[in-house]
Design an enzyme around this catalytic site. Structure first.
Site, mmCIF file in Angstrom:
data_model
loop_
_atom_site.group_PDB
_atom_site.id
_atom_site.type_symbol
_atom_site.label_atom_id
_atom_site.label_comp_id
_atom_site.label_asym_id
_atom_site.label_seq_id
_atom_site.Cartn_x
_atom_site.Cartn_y
_atom_site.Cartn_z
ATOM 1 N N CYS A 171 0.802 -1.340 0.141
ATOM 2 C CA CYS A 171 0.007 0.110 0.063
ATOM 3 C C CYS A 171 0.900 1.302 -0.131
ATOM 4 O O CYS A 171 1.528 1.813 0.990
ATOM 5 C CB CYS A 171 -1.008 0.101 1.354
ATOM 6 N N CYS A 216 -0.448 4.265 2.052
ATOM 7 C CA CYS A 216 -0.192 3.912 3.495
ATOM 8 C C CYS A 216 1.173 4.299 3.876
ATOM 9 O O CYS A 216 1.427 4.834 4.817
ATOM 10 C CB CYS A 216 -0.655 2.408 3.928
ATOM 11 N N ASP A 217 2.243 3.642 3.263
ATOM 12 C CA ASP A 217 3.494 3.666 3.603
ATOM 13 C C ASP A 217 4.482 4.463 2.853
ATOM 14 O O ASP A 217 5.692 4.442 3.247
ATOM 15 C CB ASP A 217 3.898 2.004 3.492
HETATM 16 C C1 LIG Z 1 0.697 -3.386 4.637
HETATM 17 C C2 LIG Z 1 -0.521 -2.669 4.932
HETATM 18 C C3 LIG Z 1 -0.492 -1.233 5.452
HETATM 19 C C4 LIG Z 1 -1.701 -0.547 5.675
HETATM 20 N N1 LIG Z 1 -1.502 0.596 6.063
HETATM 21 C C5 LIG Z 1 -2.719 1.406 6.217
HETATM 22 C C6 LIG Z 1 -2.539 2.703 6.794
HETATM 23 O O1 LIG Z 1 -1.465 3.240 7.090
HETATM 24 N N2 LIG Z 1 -3.572 3.471 6.762
HETATM 25 C C7 LIG Z 1 -4.805 3.046 6.328
HETATM 26 O O2 LIG Z 1 -5.674 3.773 6.411
HETATM 27 N N3 LIG Z 1 -4.803 1.820 5.832
HETATM 28 C C8 LIG Z 1 -3.982 1.082 5.843
HETATM 29 N N4 LIG Z 1 -3.889 -0.186 5.195
HETATM 30 C C9 LIG Z 1 -5.245 -0.679 4.588
HETATM 31 C C10 LIG Z 1 -6.148 -1.037 5.576
HETATM 32 O O3 LIG Z 1 -5.532 -2.089 6.442
HETATM 33 C C11 LIG Z 1 -7.415 -1.843 5.056
HETATM 34 O O4 LIG Z 1 -8.048 -0.800 4.213
HETATM 35 C C12 LIG Z 1 -8.474 -2.094 6.189
HETATM 36 O O5 LIG Z 1 -7.745 -3.101 7.046
HETATM 37 C C13 LIG Z 1 -9.769 -2.725 5.545
HETATM 38 O O6 LIG Z 1 -10.425 -2.977 6.558
HETATM 39 P P1 LIG Z 1 -11.731 -4.162 6.473
HETATM 40 O O7 LIG Z 1 -12.458 -4.082 7.798
HETATM 41 O O8 LIG Z 1 -12.383 -3.947 5.232
HETATM 42 O O9 LIG Z 1 -11.121 -5.646 6.384
HETATM 43 P P2 LIG Z 1 -9.684 -6.262 6.813
HETATM 44 O O10 LIG Z 1 -8.679 -5.450 7.680
HETATM 45 O O11 LIG Z 1 -9.149 -6.867 5.680
HETATM 46 O O12 LIG Z 1 -10.244 -7.373 7.750
HETATM 47 C C14 LIG Z 1 -11.132 -8.656 7.252
HETATM 48 C C15 LIG Z 1 -11.322 -9.313 8.233
HETATM 49 O O13 LIG Z 1 -12.615 -10.226 7.812
HETATM 50 C C16 LIG Z 1 -12.026 -11.511 8.359
HETATM 51 N N5 LIG Z 1 -12.863 -12.663 7.647
HETATM 52 C C17 LIG Z 1 -12.464 -12.802 6.032
HETATM 53 N N6 LIG Z 1 -13.130 -13.875 5.822
HETATM 54 C C18 LIG Z 1 -13.847 -14.458 7.027
HETATM 55 C C19 LIG Z 1 -14.814 -15.228 7.266
HETATM 56 N N7 LIG Z 1 -15.008 -16.280 6.180
HETATM 57 N N8 LIG Z 1 -15.342 -15.639 8.451
HETATM 58 C C20 LIG Z 1 -15.159 -14.729 9.460
HETATM 59 N N9 LIG Z 1 -14.138 -13.704 9.157
HETATM 60 C C21 LIG Z 1 -13.590 -13.374 8.117
HETATM 61 C C22 LIG Z 1 -10.845 -11.540 8.639
HETATM 62 O O14 LIG Z 1 -10.133 -12.657 9.542
HETATM 63 C C23 LIG Z 1 -10.527 -9.991 9.094
HETATM 64 O O15 LIG Z 1 -10.797 -10.077 10.482
HETATM 65 C C24 LIG Z 1 -2.997 -0.961 5.040
HETATM 66 C C25 LIG Z 1 -3.085 -2.270 4.541
HETATM 67 C C26 LIG Z 1 -1.897 -3.207 4.313
HETATM 68 C C27 LIG Z 1 -1.948 -4.489 3.724
#
Ligand SMILES: Cc1cc2nc3c(=O)[nH]c(=O)nc-3n(C[C@H](O)[C@H](O)[C@H](O)COP(=O)(O)OP(=O)(O)OC[C@H]3O[C@@H](n4cnc5c(N)ncnc54)[C@H](O)[C@@H]3O)c2cc1C
Length: 308
Positions: A134, A137-138
């Site tokens: 990302c 992000c970084d």
């Molecule tokens: C390396 C990295 C750095 C980042 N840095 C930043 C930053 O500095 N600032 C920022 O704003 N964003 C950052 N992001 C982006 C951010 O992490 C994502 O946009 C955010 O986490 C998305 O949130 P979400 O809740 O949609 O899903 P996710 O964080 O992807 O969480 C998904 C959840 O769903 C669960 N899940 C999936 N399938 C199932 C299932 N079948 N049953 C039960 N549970 C399930 C997973 O276990 C997890 O708990 C970064 C991402 C990465 C990879």
């Protein structure tokens, strides 16, 4: 016997826990399944400096632990279970996890997405220590540094161009000479003097002790190996939405992102969706949290109408 709940939230990332906070504060006694990654994508990263309200920044795992505890404080029940099967055609919606069977009047899907990785062992070792997926992000952490980007699509060109705001040099490493990227994005990248293309090349190894200091490259035409010194490597070869378990039951786009309207409704009444599993554009913690909030408010309104 299935356990009956008002609202089941699937996913323990920023969108899921925000939906948990809002639906718990609306007295819906939500149940939240975190799946295999408690805390979601942020649990794999180190510094988060762009989440509003946290002026000094915070580590990803700490931010997610605080969000989880905040949801629990208001009565959201969190279980480490993975949803393996759903039946969403009509309410009550039926869900199976690896530990039990459930029925819910409303479901909020927050299962996020996973970045495609190169599949070489060293990328796991260095993830969060010089390897990122990302740039938004970084990128800021690479002021004055030399970075590489792996990919040949629009995202690689966009993120490569974005990184030139910070980095002194950006290498775009691509396995072919041809690009999937649109001409306009490609032109923007090629005309940027900080960007250099390394074509017909794949990354075969990441080098370094505790942090990436370079990569080993494999030339796909000649088979020759070479090394390139880098301070960081961004892998930009696409994301996969975690929507497999909902296939055939909800409308999705061709890549598998769940289609939602502006109020986070899916194609099935009573099923809401938030975060990266429905967003291939922004993919940020704050946008995930925002849509988690909206989904929970809409779920509460839906249940109130159902009650009437
Ligand atoms: C390396 C990295 C750095 C980042 N840095 C930043 C930053 O500095 N600032 C920022 O704003 N964003 C950052 N992001 C982006 C951010 O992490 C994502 O946009 C955010 O986490 C998305 O949130 P979400 O809740 O949609 O899903 P996710 O964080 O992807 O969480 C998904 C959840 O769903 C669960 N899940 C999936 N399938 C199932 C299932 N079948 N049953 C039960 N549970 C399930 C997973 O276990 C997890 O708990 C970064 C991402 C990465 C990879």
């Amino acid at each position: 016997m299935s356990e009956q709940r008002n609202v089941i939230i699937i996913g323990g990332g920023p969108s899921g826990f925000t939906a948990g906070i809002y639906s718990a504060r609306a007295n819906l006694e939500p149940l939240l399944f975190v799946g295999k990654d408690l805390g979601g994508q942020l649990s794999f990263t180190t510094d988060i400096e762009n989440f509003p309200g946290l002026e000094e920044g915070v580590t990803g795992p700490l931010l997610m632990d605080v969000m989880k505890r905040q949801a629990e404080r208001f009565g959201c029940e969190v279980r480490v279970e993975t949803v393996t099967e759903v039946e969403l055609r009509e309410p009550p919606f039926k869900l199976k996890t690896d530990a039990g069977e459930y029925e819910a009047k409303a479901v909020i899907i927050c299962t996020g997405s996973s970045a495609r990785m190169l599949g070489i062992p060293s990328e796991q070792k260095f993830f969060g220590h010089g390897v990122s997926t990302c740039a938004t992000c970084d990128g800021f952490f690479y002021r004055g540094k030399v970075v590489g980007i792996v990919g040949g699509g629009d995202s690689a060109m966009e993120e490569g161009t974005f990184l030139t705001k910070f980095a002194s040099k950006v290498y775009i490493i691509h396995r072919r000479k041809g690009f999937r990227a649109s001409q306009i994005m490609l032109d923007r990248a090629t005309s940027n003097e900080k960007i250099e293309f390394v074509l017909d090349s794949t990354v075969s190894e990441m080098l370094g002790e505790d942090k990436v200091t370079g990569v080993r490259l494999h030339n796909t035409q000649t088979g020759q190996e070479s090394t390139l010194d880098l301070d960081g490597l961004f892998i930009t070869i696409g994301h996969v939405p975690n929507s497999e378990v909902f296939k055939g039951q909800l409308e999705m786009d061709e890549e598998g992102y769940i289609i939602t309207d502006r109020k986070q409704h899916t194609s099935v009444q009573g099923v809401f969706c938030a975060g990266d599993v429905q967003d291939h554009v922004f993919r940020q913690a704050v946008t995930a949290a925002g849509t988690g909030c909206a989904a929970a408010i809409e779920a509460e309104r839906y249940l109130a109408k159902l009650g009437d």
